[in-house]
Design an enzyme around this catalytic site. Structure first.
Site, PDB file in Angstrom:
ATOM      1  N   LYS A  60       0.849  -1.193   0.000  1.00 54.25           N
ATOM      2  CA  LYS A  60       0.000   0.000   0.000  1.00 54.25           C
ATOM      3  C   LYS A  60       0.887   1.247   0.000  1.00 54.25           C
ATOM      4  O   LYS A  60       1.917   1.286   0.686  1.00 54.25           O
ATOM      5  CB  LYS A  60      -0.910  -0.018   1.248  1.00 54.25           C
ATOM      6  CG  LYS A  60      -1.926   1.132   1.290  1.00 54.25           C
ATOM      7  CD  LYS A  60      -2.893   0.995   2.480  1.00 54.25           C
ATOM      8  CE  LYS A  60      -3.902   2.125   2.528  1.00 54.25           C
ATOM      9  NZ  LYS A  60      -4.850   2.002   3.646  1.00 54.25           N
ATOM     10  N   SER A 117     -10.327  -0.027   6.910  1.00 47.74           N
ATOM     11  CA  SER A 117      -9.660   0.136   5.616  1.00 47.74           C
ATOM     12  C   SER A 117      -8.999  -1.114   5.038  1.00 47.74           C
ATOM     13  O   SER A 117      -8.601  -1.119   3.875  1.00 47.74           O
ATOM     14  CB  SER A 117      -8.622   1.257   5.685  1.00 47.74           C
ATOM     15  OG  SER A 117      -9.261   2.513   5.604  1.00 47.74           O
ATOM     16  N   SER A 137      -9.903   2.285   2.742  1.00 49.41           N
ATOM     17  CA  SER A 137      -8.954   3.001   1.912  1.00 49.41           C
ATOM     18  C   SER A 137      -7.965   2.114   1.163  1.00 49.41           C
ATOM     19  O   SER A 137      -7.377   2.554   0.184  1.00 49.41           O
ATOM     20  CB  SER A 137      -8.175   3.986   2.780  1.00 49.41           C
ATOM     21  OG  SER A 137      -7.333   3.286   3.685  1.00 49.41           O
TER      22      SER A 137
END
Lengths: 484, 489
Positions: free
Chosen positions: B76, B175, B151
């Site tokens: 990420k 997330s 997210s």
């Protein structure tokens, strides 16, 4: 109308740790800009603070030194504001729960009108908390630009806050000096005011004598000299009184002192000040201090000046005045202790020399005792020669001067200059005989009852021996001769 | 190959049936083919990636490989990685190159895993649809017109479309779990403090936690072995003995007490999602679990509490992005204040600004007690709810999200409805507990698309091994987790 000034101090002391409070960077002064700024110090994305335990130990030491409550649990908070020298956009400080709670410091305020002997006063300390320093903006670093130096960012500070307990500039300065000495004494701050290691913010307000309510205060920021502090408070007090007497009001404000004009001037009013939006820093766990942590620090705490003063009075039978003078700084105290230990004789003699000859020379040359060219052991060997009658006290002063000038140790100088005291009574007797023969008039005066004439004759005999005759023997033999 | 488990890939590599360079190249080719549409990756650097694969092959040849050596994973873009563009999904950091490695990056590097690239995400991890990313929307591989969740939407889409073998995510309010649910994969948010946050760009420090996103619980267990462990650079990192998260995978579930919070099956939960979750619970019954009814009475308060605390911390955490030392700085400005205002106005997107404003407000003098302090008090009550619940059960089961993936743009103008996506996940972050989402079935859309549904498993503190055991057992008797979306083969 009589006015009273009310003063409280906030002092930022830079802690003498090896590294910064939340990173491993060095805190040495004077390095090239940004060479002591790590990823944490410049607040790169993703970095996190880790508390330096050494800074906590310094705070505990201070707490013990002012007999304060040391919080078993204190909390680091973020003080949020934007400034280019504040890399994270917040300063990590302590807000609601500081590491050190209420304590006190007793000061001695010097003589003044109406107080010929000076007086003692206890100043209450509200709290002391750990925080990080900001960096520095360097204006005009290049044309039209400001530079940022983050070497200082993250330097550990202990902010020490007092109650509004002081009632004159003299009290405020006495407190600041005492605190300045104390933080150096316990080894948590180098006390270097030029480099900003010890700087004071002074809150000043005035009120009519007898009034209970405090007046509106103005805060004089960043004073880094005791002289400036005295001037700034005196000016500020006058200004506030004049303003009020002229029918004006005082607005709460932060002011700066200008040493060139001797005046204080408002920087920004508190009404416009930032809302710092304090909240507990979620990157740092609450700071826990256990009883055994405190015990561990107690075990390595140096003897505090007040305790040492009491000990000197008891153990060495020194007067309160002498004991206070010898514990005025850690340097002087250490010097005295080392001298006494090496000397082994009467501590009073050592005390007199340290406060007399040594202090005078240091004062004359503007030196700190750590820079004394005569070491405690060197001084002690000189004192031994006084004690064993090798030289008189007077000759010792001459030897001391030579030692100070770097001419060698006491024995070497005594030897080289032939200053050894004459103790041979035959030799002294013949000197006395000569003196009596040459000063018949004085002898007559003495016999006529003038005691002063005796001292004059002693003086003549000492002079004739070039100061080397043992004064006690001269006294004794002279008495004998005159009586016969 | 692309659907193989990490363990299978490890065996293939160890037996030299395939090299890491070949395996990595396969994924890079797939990324070339699908990423222009799916947009799961923000940053790719084939040179670094292939160099890592080459080094992994040497390590395998030398016989010093670990379970993950040579396996290509996606990171990420919230993790700072040395030499990699590190944007956190924001224009603010568009040109920021990581000068150091985050702890998580370093751990995977040390294990010999290959970094395929940095995945797309909601800007500064603020969002539940990946639509707040400065680098564009991410498509849900199951239905390209729908969002992948957020997210960690890029990581979820990358795993779902098999554009990596596994990925990392971070979870502040859901997330990891919500995108895992919406994209049909397994995602785990560990107990707060298990994975070091060093080098993970902070959103809400007291809630942020990194974790694995993968095809199965077994894969996640292997990743957990790499990601967890004490790190002295993070003061909230926990000093515990290293665990082997694979140790309990195959334990039988007989006697496991499974709690069902009544608040998670109440109004707001889609009927189609509820049906899938009920079937999954029936499966657990078959596996020998004992079902217990429990209550988490403060569930409804978790969203308001979260939207006080998380923005409060974020407003402060994001202050460092001021245009002074790095990141975006406005081209033209009059003075210092103007430079701050313009740089931040240009560098941050609307959702980030909204949260900075909320956070600044709730911390302001006069509001702090009513908002921040009150929220902290309720946060403790929420944690107590779980404490009480775990007296009666070993794990908690329920839905991960109230609905399946929604259409891109559908909630973009309605922040509150977007925030409700996290109704079942946020309380877990507030309590610091571990939470996990695993695929539990599908719902059908009117246009005939299958959309995955996630089953959430919440465990007690440090009970990740038990949660992975519960998930793995389920994945042994179901195949939801190994199904692939159409059109990505």
């Amino acid at each position: 109308m009589e006015w009273e000034v009310v003063i409280g101090l906030e002092t930022h002391t830079q802690l003498q740790t090896k590294s910064k409070i939340f990173s491993g960077s060095s805190i040495a002064f004077g390095a090239a800009p940004n060479t002591q700024a790590s990823a944490v110090d410049i607040a790169l994305p993703g970095v996190l603070p880790v508390l330096n335990k050494e800074a906590v130990q310094c705070a505990i030491k201070f707490g013990l030194a002012v007999d304060a409550e040391i919080s078993p649990r204190s909390v680091f908070a973020r003080k949020n504001y934007f400034y280019p020298d504040l890399p994270k956009g917040y300063q990590i400080s302590q807000y609601e729960l500081p590491v050190v709670g209420k304590g006190s410091l007793t000061i001695h305020v010097g003589a003044s009108a109406g107080n010929e002997n000076g007086y003692e006063k206890t100043i209450n300390i509200t709290r002391a908390h750990l925080e990080e320093d900001a960096g520095k903006s360097v204006h005009g670093a290049s044309e039209g630009m400001s530079g940022i130096d983050l070497n200082r960012a993250g330097t550990p500070l202990l902010e020490i806050v007092t109650e509004p307990d002081m009632r004159s500039a003299a009290e405020a300065v006495a407190y600041a000096k005492k605190l300045h000495e104390l933080v150096q004494w316990i080894g948590i701050c180098d006390g270097n005011m030029q480099e900003g290691s010890f700087r004071c913010d002074v809150n000043v307000s005035v009120r009519k004598k007898g009034a209970e309510k405090l007046g509106t205060r103005r805060e004089i920021k960043n004073l880094n000299s005791f002289r400036f502090m005295q001037q700034a408070i005196e000016y500020e007090t006058r200004w506030q009184i004049e303003t009020l007497e002229d029918g004006g009001t005082i607005q709460q404000a932060t002011v700066l002192f200008n040493p060139d004009t001797g005046e204080t001037k408002a920087m920004r009013s508190k009404e416009e000040a930032n809302d710092y939006r304090y909240f507990p820093d979620p990157d740092l766990l609450p700071l826990q201090i256990t009883a055994s942590d405190i015990e561990a620090i107690k075990a390595v705490m140096p003897e505090l000046p007040a305790d040492m003063k009491a000990r000197f009075e008891g153990e060495y039978s020194l007067s309160a005045y002498d004991a206070a003078a010898l514990t005025a700084s850690r340097g002087i105290a250490d010097y005295f202790i080392a001298t006494t230990a090496a000397f082994g004789g009467d501590a009073k003699i050592a005390a007199n020399w340290v406060m007399g000859a040594v202090a005078a020379k240091l004062n004359e040359e503007g030196k700190d005792i750590s820079a004394s060219p005569v070491s405690p052991t060197a001084l002690a060997s000189l004192l031994k020669r006084i004690a064993d009658n090798t030289i008189s006290n007077k000759i010792a002063r001459e030897v001391f001067e030579a030692m100070w000038a770097g001419e060698g140790d006491a024995d070497h100088i005594i030897d080289k200059k032939g200053l050894k005291q004459v103790t041979d009574s035959g030799a002294i007797e013949s000197i006395i005989d000569e003196v009596l023969a040459a000063n018949a008039a004085m002898v007559e005066e003495f016999k006529a009852g003038k005691e002063k004439a005796f001292n004059a004759l002693v003086g003549q005999a000492m002079k004739a021996s070039k100061g080397k005759a043992n004064p006690a023997q001269v006294n004794e033999l002279l008495k004998k001769k005159l009586a016969s | 190959m692309i659907n193989s488990s990490l363990k299978q890939l490890g065996t293939l590599l160890a037996e030299k049936k395939i090299s890491s360079v070949e395996l990595t190249q396969q994924f890079l080719d797939r990324i070339d083919q699908h990423n222009p549409e799916i947009n799961a990756y923000i940053a790719l650097d084939k040179e670094i990636t292939l160099a890592q694969a080459k080094a992994a092959d040497q390590r395998i040849a030398q016989g010093s490989a670990t379970a993950l050596t040579g396996i290509p994973i996606a990171q990420k873009d919230i993790f700072v990685a040395k030499g990699w563009q590190t944007t956190c999904g924001s224009k603010m950091l568009e040109n920021f190159i990581g000068p150091y490695d985050a702890h998580v990056i370093k751990q995977f590097d040390t294990a010999g895993a290959v970094n395929l690239g940095k995945t797309n995400m909601d800007e500064f991890a603020m969002g539940s649809s990946n639509e707040t990313s400065y680098f564009g929307k991410v498509q849900n591989p199951w239905d390209r017109s729908r969002v992948p969740g957020g997210s960690s939407g890029g990581s979820a889409a990358a795993v779902a479309a098999r554009l990596c073998a596994a990925a990392t995510g971070t979870d502040t309010g859901g997330s990891i779990r919500q995108p895992a649910s919406l994209c049909g994969l397994s995602g785990l948010k560990p107990t707060y403090g298990l994975v070091s946050r060093y080098g993970m760009i902070a959103f809400a420090s007291s809630l942020d936690q990194a974790g694995p996103m993968a095809k199965s619980c077994e894969d996640m267990a292997l990743m957990m072995n790499v990601m967890t462990g004490f790190d002295e650079r993070d003061s909230t990192s926990l000093q515990r003995e290293k665990e082997d998260y694979t140790r309990d995978l195959n334990k039988p579930l007989a006697g496991l007490r499974v709690g069902l919070p009544k608040e998670y099956f109440a109004e707001g939960l889609g009927a189609d999602v509820a049906k899938v979750i009920e079937e999954a619970i029936a499966e657990y019954r078959k596996l020998g679990a004992e079902i217990v009814d429990i209550s988490l009475p403060n569930t409804q308060l978790s969203i308001p509490v979260y939207y006080v605390l998380a923005p409060a911390e974020a407003s402060s955490n994001l202050s460092r992005f001021d245009g002074v030392r790095y990141g975006h700085r406005a081209a033209q400005y009059d003075d210092l204040m103007d430079m701050y205002c313009k740089s931040r106005a240009e560098g941050f997107g609307a959702e980030v600004k909204r949260r900075i404003l909320i956070g600044t407000y709730v911390l302001s003098a006069g509001y702090y007690d009513a908002y921040y302090l009150k929220a902290q008090q309720i946060r403790r009550l929420i944690a107590q709810d779980f404490e009480e619940a775990f007296k009666h059960c070993d794990i908690i089961l329920g839905p991960t999200a109230p609905s399946t993936a929604f259409k891109a743009g559908e909630k973009a103008d309605d922040p509150v409805s977007m925030y409700l996506q996290d109704i079942y996940t946020i309380a877990v972050n507030l309590a610091g507990l571990p939470g996990m989402s695993i695929p539990a079935g599908f719902t059908q859309t009117v246009d005939g698309k299958s959309l995955p549904v996630g089953l959430q498993i919440i465990g007690n503190y440090f009970d990740e091994a038990r949660m992975l055991n519960a998930g793995h057992a389920y994945q042994q008797v179901t195949d939801w987790h190994s199904r692939m979306p159409e059109g990505i083969a």
